[in-house]
Design an enzyme around this catalytic site. Structure first.
Site, PDB file in Angstrom:
ATOM      1  N   TYR A   1      35.551  15.063  56.005  1.00 62.40           N
ATOM      2  CA  TYR A   1      36.692  14.724  55.141  1.00 62.40           C
ATOM      3  C   TYR A   1      37.566  15.960  54.959  1.00 62.40           C
ATOM      4  O   TYR A   1      38.775  15.914  55.167  1.00 62.40           O
ATOM      5  CB  TYR A   1      36.201  14.193  53.793  1.00 62.40           C
ATOM      6  CG  TYR A   1      37.322  13.677  52.906  1.00 62.40           C
ATOM      7  CD1 TYR A   1      37.894  12.429  53.131  1.00 62.40           C
ATOM      8  CD2 TYR A   1      37.803  14.443  51.841  1.00 62.40           C
ATOM      9  CE1 TYR A   1      38.930  11.952  52.321  1.00 62.40           C
ATOM     10  CE2 TYR A   1      38.836  13.983  51.033  1.00 62.40           C
ATOM     11  CZ  TYR A   1      39.394  12.736  51.277  1.00 62.40           C
ATOM     12  OH  TYR A   1      40.425  12.273  50.483  1.00 62.40           O
TER      13      TYR A   1
ATOM     14  N   ALA B   1      37.655  18.717  56.780  1.00 64.85           N
ATOM     15  CA  ALA B   1      38.256  19.171  58.050  1.00 64.85           C
ATOM     16  C   ALA B   1      39.418  18.263  58.444  1.00 64.85           C
ATOM     17  O   ALA B   1      40.466  18.730  58.900  1.00 64.85           O
ATOM     18  CB  ALA B   1      37.194  19.195  59.149  1.00 64.85           C
TER      19      ALA B   1
END
Ligand code: NDP
Length: 246
Positions: free
Chosen positions: A153, A155
């Site tokens: 999430y 990244a």
């Protein structure tokens, strides 16, 4: 005169639904993209009843699937004649800690948030460039700017900030504006998943002392898709009550 048309991914619930309602209230025609057909029908029916002057249509589509996305954008273009605005709101968060985090969680978050935003932006671009005008708003998060437990999430939401800049630099040549917003804690389903202890801990860290309201997201979206933001290109706007300040 043709009405302006706005496509909202994930417009069947949460923040996306509030954005769809905001655009309908502002006189746009609306295309809602999501996977849950019941939720799409409910939202389309509710909004059509409230805003009978707007044409509001739902489209079942998995934004991770490039072929489905291209087919749906072609269908929307045929139905509405033009695509003025794309809001890349759909997102997924496994909310897993690293001890139970799997490759499947990683793929879900990266493919929905990052690849889905890319697929929809490219499909919209094919139509917007013929019109030489368009606005795209992507969704990052405070979790794209600080460390978070769901690593995919975080990244993907960081990646969306970079993707926004790269697309913006190239699309602006065709008068297509790409920008991004990074919300903090907003009063929706995602925040309801927090325990009251977790929520209280977060509230202590938000200088304004409360979570954000759905309308406070739409008001920024409205600005970013209007002539008032005509010199804003490739930016990410924080909407977080002061939780993070860049
Ligand atoms: P929700 O989880 O309530 O809704 C997610 C939406 O995305 C649903 O409409 C869902 O529809 C759609 N969606 C998910 N996967 C796909 C897919 N593969 N294809 C098509 N549609 C998909 O999210 P929120 O309203 O809470 O958040 C909206 C956005 O804002 C997200 O990008 C989120 O990361 C971001 N955000 C939210 C915050 C908050 O406090 N709520 C804070 C920071 C950022 P369906 O399941 O029917 O496909």
């Amino acid at each position: 005169m043709l009405k302006r048309t706005s496509i909202i991914t994930g417009g069947n619930r949460g923040i996306g639904r509030a954005i769809a309602e905001g655009f309908a209230r502002d006189g746009f025609d609306i295309g809602i993209i999501a996977r849950d057909s019941d939720e799409i029908s409910n939202t389309v029916n509710d909004l059509t009843e409230k805003y009978p002057d707007s044409k509001i249509k739902g489209y079942i589509c998995d934004i991770c699937n490039k072929e489905q996305v291209e087919a749906v954008f072609n269908e929307i273009k045929k139905e509405f004649k033009q695509i003025d605005v794309l809001i890349n709101n759909a997102g997924a968060n496994s909310r897993k800690k690293i001890s139970s985090y799997s490759i499947e969680d990683w793929h879900l978050e990266i493919e929905t948030n990052l690849t889905g935003t890319f697929n929809c932006s490219m499909a919209a671009y094919q139509h917007m460039k013929e019109q030489s005008i368009g606005h795209i708003v992507n969704f990052s998060s405070i979790k794209g700017k600080e460390a978070t437990s769901s690593v995919g999430y975080g990244a993907s939401k960081s990646g969306i900030i970079g993707l926004t800049k790269s697309l913006a630099k190239q699309f602006i040549k065709q008068n297509i504006y790409v920008n991004c917003i990074a919300p903090g804690f907003i009063n929706t389903g995602m925040t309801k998943l927090l325990s009251s202890d977790e929520l209280n801990e977060y509230l202590k860290m938000i200088p304004i002392g409360r979570v954000g309201e759905l309308e406070e997201i739409y008001s920024v979206i409205r600005f970013l898709t209007s002539k008032d933001s005509s010199y804003i290109v490739g930016s990410t706007i924080d909407v977080n009550g002061g939780y993070l300040m860049d």
